[in-house]
Enzyme design. Structure first.
Site, PDB file in Angstrom:
ATOM      1  N   GLY A  61       0.834  -1.203   0.000  1.00  0.00           N
ATOM      2  CA  GLY A  61       0.000   0.000   0.000  1.00  0.00           C
ATOM      3  C   GLY A  61       0.869   1.254   0.000  1.00  0.00           C
ATOM      4  CG  HIS A  62       3.166   2.134   3.475  1.00  0.00           C
ATOM      5  ND1 HIS A  62       3.186   0.970   4.189  1.00  0.00           N
ATOM      6  CD2 HIS A  62       2.542   3.053   4.265  1.00  0.00           C
ATOM      7  CE1 HIS A  62       2.610   1.154   5.373  1.00  0.00           C
ATOM      8  NE2 HIS A  62       2.205   2.413   5.442  1.00  0.00           N
TER       9      HIS A  62
ATOM     10  CD  GLN B 266      -1.026   9.359  13.380  1.00  0.00           C
ATOM     11  OE1 GLN B 266      -0.401  10.289  12.859  1.00  0.00           O
ATOM     12  NE2 GLN B 266      -1.549   8.390  12.653  1.00  0.00           N
TER      13      GLN B 266
ATOM     14  CG  ASP C 203      -5.685   5.439   6.531  1.00  0.00           C
ATOM     15  OD1 ASP C 203      -6.022   4.940   7.606  1.00  0.00           O
ATOM     16  OD2 ASP C 203      -4.738   4.984   5.850  1.00  0.00           O
TER      17      ASP C 203
ATOM     18  CD  GLN D 105      -4.157   9.718   7.313  1.00  0.00           C
ATOM     19  OE1 GLN D 105      -3.948   9.501   8.494  1.00  0.00           O
ATOM     20  NE2 GLN D 105      -3.498   9.106   6.359  1.00  0.00           N
TER      21      GLN D 105
END
Ligand code: AMP
Length: 275
Positions: free
Chosen positions: A27-28, A52, A141, A144
């Site tokens: 994913g990254h 966070q 996310d 986000q």
């Protein structure tokens, strides 16, 4: 980092930035790859941001392995890894926080109070330090993304936010650093999440417009898995995160959080988008 960023700007290099907390996975890496295509210089930050995490969350045990992360990034077009320690980001006496009103009180924000304040604050510090032309974030996310787009606009950052699709394992499980906490049995059980999302998506393709019913389709599918405990299933506008009654021309997101034992996973899909 700030003086390097200044030098890059003087040289008229475009900078692409990927913010991560490490424990890198595909994913990254999909973000890193796109950053390489769009920018002259790619900077990846690896910083497990204490601000966070809630008091009872996994800050201390969050997986950290800078050597393994650097080895993964070596196969990509990454120019710099920025891995500051906590005191470099939050200097002694730190007391300034960024709070994005309106988008951060619901969904993850409701269950994880202070989470988005931590995210918005660290992203602001990183953007101010690096001044990227492009910053890459995953749709994984979704809230986000909405928060960061809003803060970028509201605070006038000269950075384009690029959002990339959720990368999944073959089983459909969305990749996440937190998947490492799952037992083999839970990992198998967690594949129910994507099945739930897909069921709602195919209902939309077949003409279902009622979002109460669509959420129910997801709930029923996930309820088939005894290990799954649903935190929330929400059908909302992808940009404002406000609940919607009917599927219309806006991008409508179904966002879910499900617990498997002590592991909490989030996932989502845009119901009226093809991919
Ligand atoms: P994290 O390290 O969890 O803070 O994530 C760093 C970035 O990678 C965020 O923009 C995430 O949305 C993104 N990301 C994490 N998992 C995935 C995934 N499965 N697919 C796409 N992007 C992801």
């Amino acid at each position: 980092m700030a003086s390097l960023a200044r030098k890059l700007r003087r040289e008229n290099k475009t900078v692409g930035f990927v913010a991560t907390m490490g424990a890198l996975h595909e994913g990254h890496l999909s973000l890193v790859e796109e950053a390489g295509k769009m920018s002259d210089i790619v900077i990846v930050s690896i910083f497990v941001n204490p601000a966070q995490f809630g008091k009872n969350e996994d800050f201390d045990k969050y997986p950290r392995d800078l050597t393994a992360d650097a080895a993964l990034l070596a196969d990509y077009n990454v120019d710099y890894i920025f891995a500051p320690n906590v005191e470099e980001i939050y200097q002694a006496g730190f007391s300034t926080y960024v709070y994005v009103e309106g988008l951060t009180e619901t969904l993850e924000g409701e269950i994880r109070p202070g989470h988005f304040r931590g995210v918005a604050t660290v992203v602001t510090i990183l953007f101010n330090t690096i001044r990227p032309d492009f910053a890459f974030f995953g749709q994984k996310d979704a809230q986000q993304v909405a928060v960061i787009k809003k803060l970028t606009r509201d605070l006038g950052f000269d950075t384009e936010i690029v959002v990339l699709p959720i990368i999944r394992e073959e089983t459909g499980l969305a990749m996440s650093s937190r998947n490492a906490y799952l037992s083999e049995q839970e990992r198998q059980a967690a594949t129910i999440i994507y099945k739930g999302l897909k069921a709602a998506k195919s209902a939309v393709r077949e003409g279902e417009r009622n979002t109460v019913w669509l959420a129910e389709i997801v709930r029923q599918k996930i309820a088939e898995e005894p290990l799954a405990e649903i935190d929330y299933i929400a059908v909302v506008d992808n940009e404002t995160l406000e609940p919607v009654d009917k599927i219309d021309d806006r991008e409508i997101l179904v966002a879910i959080a499900v617990r498997f034992g002590r592991v909490r996973l989030i996932d989502n899909t845009i119901l009226n988008r093809k991919q």
